[in-house]
Design an enzyme around this catalytic site. Sequence first.
Site, short mmCIF file in Angstrom:
data_model
loop_
_atom_site.label_atom_id
_atom_site.label_comp_id
_atom_site.label_asym_id
_atom_site.label_seq_id
_atom_site.Cartn_x
_atom_site.Cartn_y
_atom_site.Cartn_z
N ASP A 14 0.89 -1.16 0.00
CA ASP A 14 0.00 0.00 0.00
C ASP A 14 0.93 1.21 0.00
OD1 ASP A 14 -2.33 1.63 0.24
OD2 ASP A 14 -1.94 1.81 2.38
N GLU A 74 -1.05 -1.52 -4.75
CA GLU A 74 -2.32 -0.82 -4.98
C GLU A 74 -2.08 0.31 -5.98
OE1 GLU A 74 -5.98 -0.02 -2.23
OE2 GLU A 74 -4.40 1.41 -1.77
N ASP A 147 -2.43 1.34 6.83
CA ASP A 147 -1.57 1.03 5.70
C ASP A 147 -1.22 -0.46 5.70
OD1 ASP A 147 -1.00 3.85 4.66
OD2 ASP A 147 -0.45 4.01 6.78
#
Length: 165
Positions: A14, A74, A147
């Site tokens: 992330d 992501e 996160d």
Amino acid sequence: MTNLNKIERIISIDPGINKTGFAVLESMGRQIRTLAYGTIEPPNKNYTPDRLKFLNSELSKILTKFKPSHMAIEDMYYGKNVKSALTLGQARGVLILAAAENGIPCSEYAPRKVKQSVVGNGNADKDQVKYMVKQILKIESIKGSNDISDALAVGICHFNQNKYI
């Protein structure tokens, strides 16, 4: 279709310029095992080029230690703040470069795709994602920021999309 008896190890990311969540996961058959997770946090006082260098260096160390066969990251969320989007794009680029320099292929997943894969709803909030990640991975609690749970969710999405589980 992938061999269900083969162990697949991935790192999922992330991305962020201030805090990047990561998770190292293994899948064999329909089981996913969490090997490690955490955050990479460049010093706040550093300028952007130094933060990017820090992200590259720290991720390279993690990749060397765990030797994943693939990286899942992501994709960008397109908000209204153009400067934030550009900075996030720089961080993503450096993280993808670290994987490429280590010979690790990378897949990118849109935030809505990750939420849909993990929660069943592309509009799920962070608490719903965190709850489902804990259920799927059988983790009692995830210490740290969202996160980390987001990085774990990216990994679950990758396994789901690639029919590992």
